[in-house]
Design a protein around this motif. Structure first.
Motif, PDB file in Angstrom:
ATOM      1  N   ALA A 150      40.039  29.322  54.911  1.00 36.36           N
ATOM      2  CA  ALA A 150      40.568  28.568  53.799  1.00 36.36           C
ATOM      3  C   ALA A 150      40.905  29.452  52.485  1.00 36.36           C
ATOM      4  CB  ALA A 150      40.149  27.276  53.490  1.00 36.36           C
ATOM      5  N   GLU A 151      39.659  30.129  52.208  1.00 36.23           N
ATOM      6  CA  GLU A 151      39.892  30.914  51.058  1.00 36.23           C
ATOM      7  C   GLU A 151      40.560  32.316  51.118  1.00 36.23           C
ATOM      8  OE1 GLU A 151      35.141  29.534  49.182  1.00 36.23           O
ATOM      9  OE2 GLU A 151      35.402  31.590  50.389  1.00 36.23           O
ATOM     10  N   ILE A 152      40.781  32.784  52.323  1.00 38.41           N
ATOM     11  CA  ILE A 152      41.910  34.046  52.341  1.00 38.41           C
ATOM     12  C   ILE A 152      43.124  33.668  52.833  1.00 38.41           C
ATOM     13  CG2 ILE A 152      39.915  35.551  52.792  1.00 38.41           C
ATOM     14  CD1 ILE A 152      40.671  35.410  55.809  1.00 38.41           C
ATOM     15  N   PHE A 216      30.537  42.829  61.012  1.00 35.19           N
ATOM     16  CA  PHE A 216      30.301  43.844  59.883  1.00 35.19           C
ATOM     17  C   PHE A 216      31.494  44.741  59.557  1.00 35.19           C
ATOM     18  CE2 PHE A 216      26.229  43.328  62.096  1.00 35.19           C
ATOM     19  CZ  PHE A 216      25.287  43.562  60.991  1.00 35.19           C
ATOM     20  N   LEU A 217      32.578  44.271  60.207  1.00 32.81           N
ATOM     21  CA  LEU A 217      33.836  44.652  59.879  1.00 32.81           C
ATOM     22  C   LEU A 217      34.829  43.846  58.920  1.00 32.81           C
ATOM     23  CD1 LEU A 217      35.083  45.937  63.363  1.00 32.81           C
ATOM     24  CD2 LEU A 217      33.965  47.287  61.448  1.00 32.81           C
ATOM     25  N   VAL A 218      33.979  42.617  58.611  1.00 37.68           N
ATOM     26  CA  VAL A 218      34.776  41.746  57.879  1.00 37.68           C
ATOM     27  C   VAL A 218      34.587  41.817  56.590  1.00 37.68           C
ATOM     28  CG1 VAL A 218      34.636  39.199  57.338  1.00 37.68           C
ATOM     29  CG2 VAL A 218      34.806  40.001  59.713  1.00 37.68           C
ATOM     30  N   PRO A 219      35.443  41.578  55.547  1.00 40.19           N
ATOM     31  CA  PRO A 219      35.170  41.694  54.179  1.00 40.19           C
ATOM     32  C   PRO A 219      34.537  40.299  53.610  1.00 40.19           C
ATOM     33  CG  PRO A 219      37.351  41.468  54.301  1.00 40.19           C
ATOM     34  CD  PRO A 219      36.875  41.653  55.584  1.00 40.19           C
ATOM     35  N   ALA A 234      36.625  41.261  43.914  1.00 41.98           N
ATOM     36  CA  ALA A 234      37.555  40.109  44.432  1.00 41.98           C
ATOM     37  C   ALA A 234      38.919  40.640  44.408  1.00 41.98           C
ATOM     38  CB  ALA A 234      37.385  39.008  43.575  1.00 41.98           C
ATOM     39  N   LYS A 235      39.400  41.272  43.449  1.00 40.86           N
ATOM     40  CA  LYS A 235      40.903  41.931  43.394  1.00 40.86           C
ATOM     41  C   LYS A 235      41.176  42.884  44.406  1.00 40.86           C
ATOM     42  CE  LYS A 235      41.135  41.305  38.325  1.00 40.86           C
ATOM     43  NZ  LYS A 235      41.261  41.975  36.932  1.00 40.86           N
ATOM     44  N   SER A 236      39.772  43.590  44.781  1.00 46.01           N
ATOM     45  CA  SER A 236      40.235  44.745  45.803  1.00 46.01           C
ATOM     46  C   SER A 236      40.538  44.028  47.088  1.00 46.01           C
ATOM     47  CB  SER A 236      39.052  45.645  45.892  1.00 46.01           C
ATOM     48  OG  SER A 236      39.272  46.503  46.961  1.00 46.01           O
ATOM     49  N   VAL A 237      39.768  43.019  47.416  1.00 38.00           N
ATOM     50  CA  VAL A 237      39.752  42.282  48.777  1.00 38.00           C
ATOM     51  C   VAL A 237      41.180  41.537  49.055  1.00 38.00           C
ATOM     52  CG1 VAL A 237      38.961  40.411  50.247  1.00 38.00           C
ATOM     53  CG2 VAL A 237      37.442  42.061  49.086  1.00 38.00           C
ATOM     54  N   LEU A 238      41.575  40.862  47.743  1.00 34.95           N
ATOM     55  CA  LEU A 238      42.973  40.107  47.897  1.00 34.95           C
ATOM     56  C   LEU A 238      44.017  41.344  47.915  1.00 34.95           C
ATOM     57  CD1 LEU A 238      42.343  37.571  44.805  1.00 34.95           C
ATOM     58  CD2 LEU A 238      42.725  37.035  47.083  1.00 34.95           C
ATOM     59  N   ALA A 239      43.812  42.515  47.241  1.00 36.75           N
ATOM     60  CA  ALA A 239      44.810  43.353  47.431  1.00 36.75           C
ATOM     61  C   ALA A 239      45.063  44.004  48.864  1.00 36.75           C
ATOM     62  CB  ALA A 239      44.368  44.680  46.333  1.00 36.75           C
ATOM     63  N   ALA A 247      47.878  39.446  44.725  1.00 36.77           N
ATOM     64  CA  ALA A 247      46.692  39.360  44.328  1.00 36.77           C
ATOM     65  C   ALA A 247      46.378  39.272  43.130  1.00 36.77           C
ATOM     66  CB  ALA A 247      45.774  40.831  44.768  1.00 36.77           C
ATOM     67  N   ALA A 248      47.115  39.816  41.948  1.00 36.57           N
ATOM     68  CA  ALA A 248      46.840  39.483  40.656  1.00 36.57           C
ATOM     69  C   ALA A 248      47.180  38.322  40.245  1.00 36.57           C
ATOM     70  CB  ALA A 248      47.830  40.444  40.031  1.00 36.57           C
ATOM     71  N   ARG A 249      48.059  37.507  40.680  1.00 34.68           N
ATOM     72  CA  ARG A 249      48.617  36.100  40.661  1.00 34.68           C
ATOM     73  C   ARG A 249      47.422  35.334  41.163  1.00 34.68           C
ATOM     74  NH1 ARG A 249      53.861  37.732  42.381  1.00 34.68           N
ATOM     75  NH2 ARG A 249      53.681  36.538  44.192  1.00 34.68           N
ATOM     76  N   GLU A 250      47.285  35.574  42.395  1.00 35.65           N
ATOM     77  CA  GLU A 250      46.182  34.626  42.950  1.00 35.65           C
ATOM     78  C   GLU A 250      44.817  34.713  42.345  1.00 35.65           C
ATOM     79  OE1 GLU A 250      44.557  33.700  47.469  1.00 35.65           O
ATOM     80  OE2 GLU A 250      46.056  35.272  47.138  1.00 35.65           O
TER      81      GLU A 250
END
Length: 496
Positions: A150-152, A216-219, A234-239, A247-250
């Protein structure tokens, strides 16, 4: 990095979801593996003790359901662990516990008594310990996997992706039904009672190892990273998941949600917790895990032989999978509430009718069809959709804590239902009066009550971001330092 096209974003998130859904598969595998071994465990552990009928039935119920105590423990700790350590480390711990439990449950006397010796039946306590460890793994995964998805997930497909977790659960159930059936065919009754059940539990080690390696492959979850004051990560994973622009808006919405509210559990008031806990309790009190755990024994009560009962159990699992696929395809189109209400009403009719089949001794095809109708209605609704709602309705700042409480309540309810079923179903007075139908009428009544509860008290969450869903509870929020949501963004709980 260039912005990710929406289709590429969805594909990336879907692939990640499928990896996470292995946790759901292990959830289903571990909880249903017991179904093929109930008679063998009774013969191996219970009958040699020569107990009175009530004591024997109660001990069998505890043996079948002891893993659920671990589920309560695991789900109760999952909120604190996932808040402190992160979502990913908790899932790695879960995968390791799945492996240890599977191996230990297969040979519980290992290290204590000669394996397969005359006193091997005395290792029931060790069996309990290993099953409880497996239950703890289920409890951790059952809470963290849907929360992480749900968070991604983008709002437009979040229901579908969270429902993938339930697809993993039902896939695990039908896979283990088939595995149990194949193992049971390798020998006669005596072999199954001495060795076959061991292979059933040991088979779980393979998917556990696969899940452990892929994790181990999951962020890490971007919302957890934001909650722990790690904005760059957080921004890197969203991007990576959605592209820089989205990602910036989220991230801005996530950051506002986290910092405009207290992180205390009751900062959004009591209603959100009550709704979440009631959804969890009702999902179990409709009796689904009686069907999942005791299906072969129920079919034997209907007059089927061992092989036929195992085969009919596979049919139940197949219906479960097909109808869950339908739910995945429709949950973001029709919404959560319509599916939940329709499914509850269908389960109520099916369980009431199944009880009547037993009462009037009209078994065979009639009872099988009612069992399949019940499983179909659950798989279309309360199976996947309840988990979607639980992963969505809790605000960011309290999601881990609140979801842990709701899931713990679910496992406590699961334990109570699973432990009590053999006592109710085999009670001499109740059998004499109702011919095994009484328990099914109880579950049918709860299903009708569940439909009323969803209609009156559960909000619709379709096509809303997690931050928008948070605004549904704004009138009850405490310590809200942000601006009040606009009226058009707030849906009343009783509306579709």
């Amino acid at each position: 990095m260039t912005d990710t096209h929406p289709h590429n974003s969805s594909a990336r998130v879907t692939l990640l979801t499928m990896v996470l859904a292995l946790g759901g598969l292990l959830f289903g595998y571990d909880t249903a593996v017991i179904s093929g071994a109930v008679a063998s465990l009774d013969a191996f552990f219970i009958q040699p003790r020569q107990l009175q009928p009530f004591e024997a039935n109660s001990l069998l119920g505890i043996t079948v359901s002891c893993a659920l105590l671990g589920c309560v423990i695991g789900s109760g700790l999952a909120g604190w662990l996932s808040h402190r350590l992160g979502r990913k480390p908790v899932l790695i711990i879960s995968a390791a516990l799945f492996f240890v439990s599977a191996l230990g449950s297969a040979v519980p006397e290992m290290g204590f008594l000669p394996i397969g010796g005359d006193e091997a039946h005395l290792s029931l306590t060790q069996f309990f310990v290993y099953r409880i460890l497996g239950g703890a793994a289920v409890g951790l995964a059952s809470m963290v996997v849907p929360m992480y998805i749900a968070e991604i997930a983008p709002p437009a497909i979040r229901g579908r992706l969270v429902a993938f977790n339930q697809m993993g659960v039902v896939t695990g159930i039908i896979v283990v039904y088939f595995v149990n059936y194949v193992i049971a065919l390798q020998g006669g009754q005596d072999w199954n009672q001495s060795m076959g059940w061991r292979y059933m539990f040991a088979s779980e080690t393979l998917p556990a190892l696969l899940f452990f390696g892929l994790l181990f492959l999951v962020p890490e979850s971007p919302r957890w990273l934001a909650l722990r004051e790690r904005p760059a990560e957080a921004k890197s994973v969203l991007a990576q998941l959605h592209g820089k622009k989205m990602a910036a808006r989220e991230f801005e919405a996530i950051d506002n949600s986290i910092h405009n509210h207290s992180h205390k559990l009751m900062s959004y008031g009591l209603p959100v917790l009550v709704v979440g806990i009631c959804l969890s309790v009702l999902q179990q009190f409709v009796g689904i895990n009686v069907v999942m755990y005791y299906a072969p024994e129920i079919f034997k009560t209907m007059g089927s032989g061992n092989d036929s009962a195992m085969l009919q159990t596979i049919i139940v699992g197949a219906v479960n999978v097909v109808c869950t696929l339908v739910a995945i395809a429709t949950v973001d189109r029709f919404g959560r509430k319509p599916l939940m209400i329709f499914g509850a009403l269908g389960m109520g009719v099916a369980m009431t009718s199944l009880g009547l089949c037993f009462y009037f001794d009209s078994l065979g095809l009639n009872a099988l069809m009612m069992m399949l109708l019940y499983v179909c209605c659950f798989s279309l609704s309360w199976g996947p959709v309840c988990w979607v709602l639980l992963s969505e309705i809790f605000p960011n700042a309290i999601r881990a804590k609140a979801l842990a409480i709701a899931v713990a309540a679910q496992w406590i309810s699961n334990y109570l239902v699973s432990w009590s079923f053999p006592i109710i179903d085999r009670h001499e007075s109740l059998v004499a009066l109702f011919n095994h139908g009484f328990a099914y009428w109880i579950y049918g009544g709860v299903a009708f009550a569940a439909a009323l509860f969803v209609w009156k008290l559960v909000p619709e969450t379709k096509n809303r971001s997690l931050e928008e869903i948070e605004s549904l509870w704004a009138p009850h929020a405490r310590g809200n330092r942000g601006a009040a949501p606009t009226p058009e963004r707030v849906a009343q709980p009783g509306s579709f």
